[in-house]
Design a protein around this motif. Structure first.
Motif, PDB file in Angstrom:
ATOM      1  N   UNK A 157      21.945 -96.673 -41.847  1.00 51.38           N
ATOM      2  CA  UNK A 157      22.592 -97.934 -41.514  1.00 51.38           C
ATOM      3  C   UNK A 157      22.001 -99.080 -42.317  1.00 51.38           C
ATOM      4  N   UNK A 158      20.699 -99.024 -42.554  1.00 48.99           N
ATOM      5  CA  UNK A 158      20.056-100.055 -43.372  1.00 48.99           C
ATOM      6  C   UNK A 158      20.736-100.145 -44.727  1.00 48.99           C
ATOM      7  N   UNK A 159      20.952 -99.005 -45.354  1.00 47.50           N
ATOM      8  CA  UNK A 159      21.526 -99.013 -46.700  1.00 47.50           C
ATOM      9  C   UNK A 159      22.932 -99.598 -46.712  1.00 47.50           C
ATOM     10  N   UNK A 160      23.697 -99.371 -45.640  1.00 44.55           N
ATOM     11  CA  UNK A 160      25.053 -99.916 -45.567  1.00 44.55           C
ATOM     12  C   UNK A 160      25.060-101.437 -45.432  1.00 44.55           C
ATOM     13  N   UNK A 161      23.981-101.999 -44.906  1.00 42.69           N
ATOM     14  CA  UNK A 161      23.946-103.430 -44.614  1.00 42.69           C
ATOM     15  C   UNK A 161      23.422-104.275 -45.775  1.00 42.69           C
ATOM     16  N   UNK A 162      22.885-103.650 -46.790  1.00 48.08           N
ATOM     17  CA  UNK A 162      22.313-104.416 -47.903  1.00 48.08           C
ATOM     18  C   UNK A 162      23.409-105.101 -48.713  1.00 48.08           C
ATOM     19  N   UNK A 163      23.185-106.388 -48.967  1.00 45.11           N
ATOM     20  CA  UNK A 163      24.102-107.187 -49.785  1.00 45.11           C
ATOM     21  C   UNK A 163      23.276-107.889 -50.866  1.00 45.11           C
ATOM     22  N   UNK A 164      23.933-108.590 -51.779  1.00 42.63           N
ATOM     23  CA  UNK A 164      23.162-109.354 -52.771  1.00 42.63           C
ATOM     24  C   UNK A 164      22.254-110.411 -52.157  1.00 42.63           C
ATOM     25  N   UNK A 165      22.514-110.766 -50.900  1.00 39.20           N
ATOM     26  CA  UNK A 165      21.680-111.780 -50.245  1.00 39.20           C
ATOM     27  C   UNK A 165      20.446-111.179 -49.551  1.00 39.20           C
ATOM     28  N   UNK A 166      20.378-109.859 -49.437  1.00 39.34           N
ATOM     29  CA  UNK A 166      19.270-109.220 -48.724  1.00 39.34           C
ATOM     30  C   UNK A 166      17.972-109.401 -49.504  1.00 39.34           C
ATOM     31  N   UNK A 167      16.959-109.959 -48.842  1.00 42.54           N
ATOM     32  CA  UNK A 167      15.662-110.177 -49.479  1.00 42.54           C
ATOM     33  C   UNK A 167      14.577-109.265 -48.936  1.00 42.54           C
ATOM     34  N   UNK A 168      14.737-108.802 -47.695  1.00 48.67           N
ATOM     35  CA  UNK A 168      13.675-108.001 -47.087  1.00 48.67           C
ATOM     36  C   UNK A 168      14.237-107.130 -45.975  1.00 48.67           C
ATOM     37  N   UNK A 169      13.502-106.076 -45.677  1.00 53.62           N
ATOM     38  CA  UNK A 169      13.747-105.227 -44.515  1.00 53.62           C
ATOM     39  C   UNK A 169      12.465-105.234 -43.694  1.00 53.62           C
ATOM     40  N   UNK A 170      12.598-105.538 -42.399  1.00 53.72           N
ATOM     41  CA  UNK A 170      11.452-105.425 -41.488  1.00 53.72           C
ATOM     42  C   UNK A 170      11.653-104.181 -40.643  1.00 53.72           C
ATOM     43  N   UNK A 171      10.746-103.227 -40.773  1.00 54.19           N
ATOM     44  CA  UNK A 171      10.785-102.038 -39.932  1.00 54.19           C
ATOM     45  C   UNK A 171       9.791-102.214 -38.789  1.00 54.19           C
ATOM     46  N   UNK A 172      10.069-101.571 -37.670  1.00 51.80           N
ATOM     47  CA  UNK A 172       9.154-101.535 -36.536  1.00 51.80           C
ATOM     48  C   UNK A 172       8.805-100.081 -36.272  1.00 51.80           C
ATOM     49  N   UNK A 173       7.520 -99.767 -36.288  1.00 54.32           N
ATOM     50  CA  UNK A 173       7.075 -98.408 -35.963  1.00 54.32           C
ATOM     51  C   UNK A 173       7.039 -98.310 -34.439  1.00 54.32           C
ATOM     52  N   UNK A 174       8.200 -97.987 -33.868  1.00 51.22           N
ATOM     53  CA  UNK A 174       8.369 -98.196 -32.434  1.00 51.22           C
ATOM     54  C   UNK A 174       7.533 -97.229 -31.605  1.00 51.22           C
ATOM     55  N   UNK A 175       6.845 -97.801 -30.621  1.00 50.07           N
ATOM     56  CA  UNK A 175       5.964 -97.073 -29.704  1.00 50.07           C
ATOM     57  C   UNK A 175       4.747 -96.500 -30.406  1.00 50.07           C
ATOM     58  N   UNK A 176       4.631 -96.739 -31.712  1.00 55.11           N
ATOM     59  CA  UNK A 176       3.528 -96.214 -32.492  1.00 55.11           C
ATOM     60  C   UNK A 176       3.900 -95.061 -33.388  1.00 55.11           C
ATOM     61  N   UNK A 177       5.212 -94.751 -33.480  1.00 57.24           N
ATOM     62  CA  UNK A 177       5.705 -93.679 -34.341  1.00 57.24           C
ATOM     63  C   UNK A 177       6.222 -94.282 -35.642  1.00 57.24           C
ATOM     64  N   UNK A 178       5.708 -93.817 -36.765  1.00 57.02           N
ATOM     65  CA  UNK A 178       6.115 -94.363 -38.060  1.00 57.02           C
ATOM     66  C   UNK A 178       7.601 -94.125 -38.318  1.00 57.02           C
ATOM     67  N   UNK A 179       8.255 -95.108 -38.928  1.00 60.85           N
ATOM     68  CA  UNK A 179       9.634 -94.934 -39.373  1.00 60.85           C
ATOM     69  C   UNK A 179       9.653 -93.951 -40.543  1.00 60.85           C
ATOM     70  N   UNK A 180      10.845 -93.559 -40.949  1.00 63.33           N
ATOM     71  CA  UNK A 180      10.985 -92.679 -42.112  1.00 63.33           C
ATOM     72  C   UNK A 180      10.695 -93.502 -43.367  1.00 63.33           C
ATOM     73  N   UNK A 181       9.429 -93.574 -43.715  1.00 59.60           N
ATOM     74  CA  UNK A 181       9.017 -94.420 -44.837  1.00 59.60           C
ATOM     75  C   UNK A 181       9.451 -93.854 -46.181  1.00 59.60           C
ATOM     76  N   UNK A 182       9.701 -92.561 -46.261  1.00 59.86           N
ATOM     77  CA  UNK A 182      10.240 -92.000 -47.504  1.00 59.86           C
ATOM     78  C   UNK A 182      11.576 -92.652 -47.837  1.00 59.86           C
ATOM     79  N   UNK A 183      12.479 -92.650 -46.867  1.00 57.46           N
ATOM     80  CA  UNK A 183      13.816 -93.193 -47.089  1.00 57.46           C
ATOM     81  C   UNK A 183      13.813 -94.709 -47.177  1.00 57.46           C
ATOM     82  N   UNK A 184      13.064 -95.363 -46.295  1.00 56.27           N
ATOM     83  CA  UNK A 184      13.041 -96.826 -46.302  1.00 56.27           C
ATOM     84  C   UNK A 184      12.470 -97.353 -47.614  1.00 56.27           C
ATOM     85  N   UNK A 185      11.401 -96.735 -48.105  1.00 55.89           N
ATOM     86  CA  UNK A 185      10.836 -97.174 -49.389  1.00 55.89           C
ATOM     87  C   UNK A 185      11.831 -96.944 -50.526  1.00 55.89           C
ATOM     88  N   UNK A 186      12.506 -95.811 -50.503  1.00 54.94           N
ATOM     89  CA  UNK A 186      13.489 -95.528 -51.553  1.00 54.94           C
ATOM     90  C   UNK A 186      14.575 -96.599 -51.567  1.00 54.94           C
TER      91      UNK A 186
END
Length: 411
Positions: free
Chosen positions: A131-160
């Motif tokens: 869903x993050x990738x679908x929302x990116x536009x030319x105006x997107x400057x940053x993505x803030x992820x939350x490692x919810x409850x202490x579980x890391x997000x999928x940093x492989x995909x988010x970094x890519x």
């Protein structure tokens, strides 16, 4: 990101069954009392370069394995400083999860930018990279992820995604003290890691925050922004940036130094107890613990979270919570609504002009937004506090029995 308070609708139907008390939080030792007294007697109570503050920053950077740690007053302002240091401002868009504490998104408004809500995966409760990738536009400057409850997000995909589209990554690690992705601690993958040391957090001084980064230029900028725009080589009355007084006190730093020393042992206790609950609860019909895979090499467990799937369970989520509370288990339903349903967003209680909302048709319509994963978690999630996981391992059987009895009564 703060944890939810017990909502009136979630209060027990009766007084909890008496029994052995669960561990309380925050915790402190005699060494903490001595450390605070030492600061008191030193007369160096504040300032960005007070000895206790400098010592804590070094200890936190070492623990996280980051080149730089910059302390500040709390985990809300740390997000604002990160955005400002990255140059996010008027009319920019920042993607944030829809299931998180208010501050993750309001920090974006404070930067005069526009929060864009992305859905979360019900299995992990973390941001859904698709869903993050679908929302990116030319105006997107940053993505803030939350490692919810202490579980890391999928940093492989988010970094890519961030690299491919040239946007900055900020990790809101308020829940994730010590969490790892592929053996590396979170808070070091993005331009900044943002930390909270508020009362409920696994590392706490009542309040406090920090940023971690491996970029010396960003570290210098963030340090200046939290210290009234001053720079190390400048005079006291010399201000280079539009910063503020967002400094941590030496008293907070002294408490945090002790908390960092205790964290590894507490972390291991939480992991062991959570693994027990994962095995036992996943065997019960309709109960689904937060999913993790082999890349999640360490889970901080600021919360222990599982879901009650209504199609498979004999009991509703809310009824289960009430029954657990009646048995003395401190369960809640967490966030009852998606963040975009909060009045500040749903009713647009902010200045659209200030954030550069030039053409509302091109933005998300907060009032009508419905994200399936987020809405589902709000209906199904059960939260247990991290302090419960500090109990003796034998006591996890009490949690398991309380859940099993509640399900049996409903059946």
């Amino acid at each position: 990101m703060e944890t939810a308070l017990l909502a009136p609708s979630d209060r027990p139907l009766s007084d909890p069954i008496p029994g052995e008390a669960w561990p309380t939080w925050p915790q402190h030792t005699a060494d903490d009392v001595a450390a605070v007294a030492s600061v008191l007697e030193s007369n160096e109570w504040g300032g960005a370069f007070a000895p206790a503050v400098v010592s804590f920053e070094a200890a936190w950077a070492k623990y996280v394995d980051a080149r730089h740690a910059i302390s500040c007053s709390n985990g809300t302002v740390s997000l604002s400083i990160a955005l400002q240091a990255l140059g996010v401002g008027h009319g920019d868009e920042v993607i944030v999860p829809a299931y998180t504490f208010y501050a993750t998104a309001t920090a974006v408004l404070t930067a005069q930018a526009i929060p864009v809500f992305a859905d979360v995966d019900p299995a992990t409760l973390n941001l859904d990279p698709r869903h993050v990738e679908k929302l990116i536009t030319p105006r997107t400057r940053a993505v803030i992820v939350v490692h919810f409850a202490g579980l890391a997000v999928d940093l492989d995909e988010i970094q890519r995604i961030c690299r491919q589209h040239g946007v900055s990554l900020i990790e809101d690690a308020a829940h994730a003290h010590g969490a790892e992705w592929r053996g590396r601690k979170v808070g070091t993958y993005g331009a900044f890691g943002s930390w909270s040391f508020q009362s409920s957090k696994n590392v706490t001084a009542g309040e406090g925050g920090a940023l971690t980064t491996n970029d010396p230029a960003l570290a210098a900028r963030a340090s200046s922004l939290r210290n009234c725009g001053r720079v190390p080589e400048g005079a006291w009355y010399e201000h280079h940036l539009l910063g503020g007084n967002h400094r941590m006190t030496a008293f907070q730093a002294a408490l945090l130094l002790g908390a960092v020393e205790r964290l590894p042992e507490q972390f291991e206790r939480r992991e062991v107890n959570a693994r027990t609950l994962d095995v036992e609860l996943s065997s019960m019909p309709g109960l689904v613990p937060q999913a993790r895979d082999s890349r999640h090499t360490a889970h901080a467990h600021h919360l222990y979270v599982f879901r009650v799937e209504p199609s498979d369970s004999a009991i509703s989520r809310d009824e289960l919570i009430q029954r657990l509370q009646a048995r003395g288990i401190p369960a809640t339903g967490g966030y009852p609504i998606a963040l975009y349903r909060q009045p500040i967003f749903a009713e647009y209680r902010f200045s659209k002009e200030a954030v550069g909302w030039h053409n509302a048709k091109e933005r998300q319509n907060y009032h009508d937004l419905r994200l399936a994963g987020t809405e589902r978690i709000c209906r199904e999630a059960v939260w247990l506090p991290h302090s419960l996981l500090l109990a003796e391992p034998r006591r996890m059987s009490e949690v398991v029995e309380a859940v099993a009895e509640s399900l049996g009564e409903a059946g």
